[in-house]
Design a protein around this motif. Sequence first.
Motif, PDB file in Angstrom:
ATOM      1  N   THR A  92      11.596 -22.409  47.060  1.00 57.75           N
ATOM      2  CA  THR A  92      10.553 -21.719  47.819  1.00 57.75           C
ATOM      3  C   THR A  92      10.113 -22.558  49.012  1.00 57.75           C
ATOM      4  O   THR A  92       9.783 -23.733  48.869  1.00 57.75           O
ATOM      5  CB  THR A  92       9.339 -21.438  46.907  1.00 57.75           C
ATOM      6  OG1 THR A  92       9.770 -20.665  45.776  1.00 57.75           O
ATOM      7  CG2 THR A  92       8.249 -20.686  47.649  1.00 57.75           C
ATOM      8  N   VAL A 255       6.737 -14.343  46.816  1.00 56.78           N
ATOM      9  CA  VAL A 255       8.138 -14.107  46.458  1.00 56.78           C
ATOM     10  C   VAL A 255       8.615 -12.801  47.096  1.00 56.78           C
ATOM     11  O   VAL A 255       8.305 -11.703  46.611  1.00 56.78           O
ATOM     12  CB  VAL A 255       8.329 -14.071  44.926  1.00 56.78           C
ATOM     13  CG1 VAL A 255       9.821 -13.948  44.584  1.00 56.78           C
ATOM     14  CG2 VAL A 255       7.738 -15.319  44.282  1.00 56.78           C
ATOM     15  N   HIS A 298       5.243 -18.953  52.381  1.00 55.50           N
ATOM     16  CA  HIS A 298       6.286 -19.131  51.375  1.00 55.50           C
ATOM     17  C   HIS A 298       7.461 -18.170  51.510  1.00 55.50           C
ATOM     18  O   HIS A 298       8.288 -18.080  50.598  1.00 55.50           O
ATOM     19  CB  HIS A 298       5.665 -19.042  49.979  1.00 55.50           C
ATOM     20  CG  HIS A 298       4.595 -20.081  49.767  1.00 55.50           C
ATOM     21  ND1 HIS A 298       4.852 -21.429  49.884  1.00 55.50           N
ATOM     22  CD2 HIS A 298       3.281 -19.962  49.478  1.00 55.50           C
ATOM     23  CE1 HIS A 298       3.732 -22.102  49.666  1.00 55.50           C
ATOM     24  NE2 HIS A 298       2.769 -21.235  49.427  1.00 55.50           N
TER      25      HIS A 298
END
Length: 325
Positions: A92, A255, A298
Motif C-alpha cells: 500500500t 483500498v 493510499h
Amino acid sequence: MNIQKSVFNIALSTALAVSALGMGTIGTAHAAAPMVKTSAPGYYRMMLGDFEVTALSDGTVKLPVDKILTNTTPAKVNKALAKVYQSAPLETSVNGYLINTGSKLVLIDTGAAKLFGPTLGDLAANLKAAGYQPEQVDEVYITHMHADHVGGLMDGDKLAFPNATIRADKQEADYWLSQANMDKAPADAKSFFQGAMASLNPYVKANHFSPFEGNTELVPGIKAMASHGHTAGHSTYVVESKGQKLVLWGDLMHVAAVQFDEPSVTIAFDSESKAAAAQRKAAYADAAKAGYIVGASHLAFPGLGRLRANGKGYTWVPLNYSVVR
C-alpha cells in the motif's frame, strides 16, 4: 567480377572474425550484472492551472487488508483483490503532495518517517530529489494525525520543516494532543497519541502550529474542507487554479480494489466508521459528477486520477502520464 569477389571475400572474412571476437568477449570477459533492485526517486509532477503539483512517495507498507477492512468479509476482500491480480497483505502506497502556488510552497501530509516501519520514510529524500529543500516549505497541511501522515514532521530531534507553519483542524489537534485522551485510550491505541504528540508538540512549542476550524481558506487557491469520520478532525484539501481543481482526500479511502466497487466498506483505523463511509460516498459522487482530479494518500503512487460512476460503484481512471516542461 574477380575484383567484386575479392572484395566480398575480404568483407565476409572480416565480419566472421569480428563476430568470433565478439562471441569470445561475451562468453569470457563479463560476469552476470548484479540486480539493482531500486526504482527511480518517487516523485511525479503535474500542472494545475498556474500551480505546480508534485506527488511525493513516502514508500509502501504491506497491510493485511483482508483482516482490517470492516463492514465486509475476508472472503469478499480476497475475491475483490484477486480480480485485479492482487492479494493480502497488500503493498500500500503512502503519498504526500507538494503544491507550489508561485507565492507559497505547501506540503500536504509528511509521511511516516520512522514511526511506521522500515519500508516508509522516503518523503523527505524524494522532496529533495524533486528539486526542493525542506527549508523552502512555507506551510504544512495535515489531513489527520495518524503516524503515516505526521511522522515526517520531525527529523530525529529537529524540526524537519523549520520555516513552516503547521496547519490542522482544531478538533484533530484537541483529540490527539490530549494527554487525558491518551490516558483513557486502550493500550493498543496509545501509540497513535504518542506518534502525534512526538510529531506536533515541538512545533507547538516553537509557535509554528496554527490550527483552523472547519472549512477554511488557508492560502489563495487552497482551502480545507471538514471530512470528519476517519478521525475526529480529518480534513480534505481543495486546490484550484485557472478553473482546474484537485481534491486531496487523505484517508477517505484505503483500498482501491475494494472500496471503489463497495464504498460502504470501512477500515479498522476509522474512529467513526459510519461517518467515514458517508464522507467517502459523498466524495466519490461529487468527484464523478464534476470530473475534477483527486489524489489520495493510499492509492497506488502517485495516487492521482478521476472517478467515473459505474453502476452502484465507481471506476478509477488514473491520470495519463505526462512530462512537465
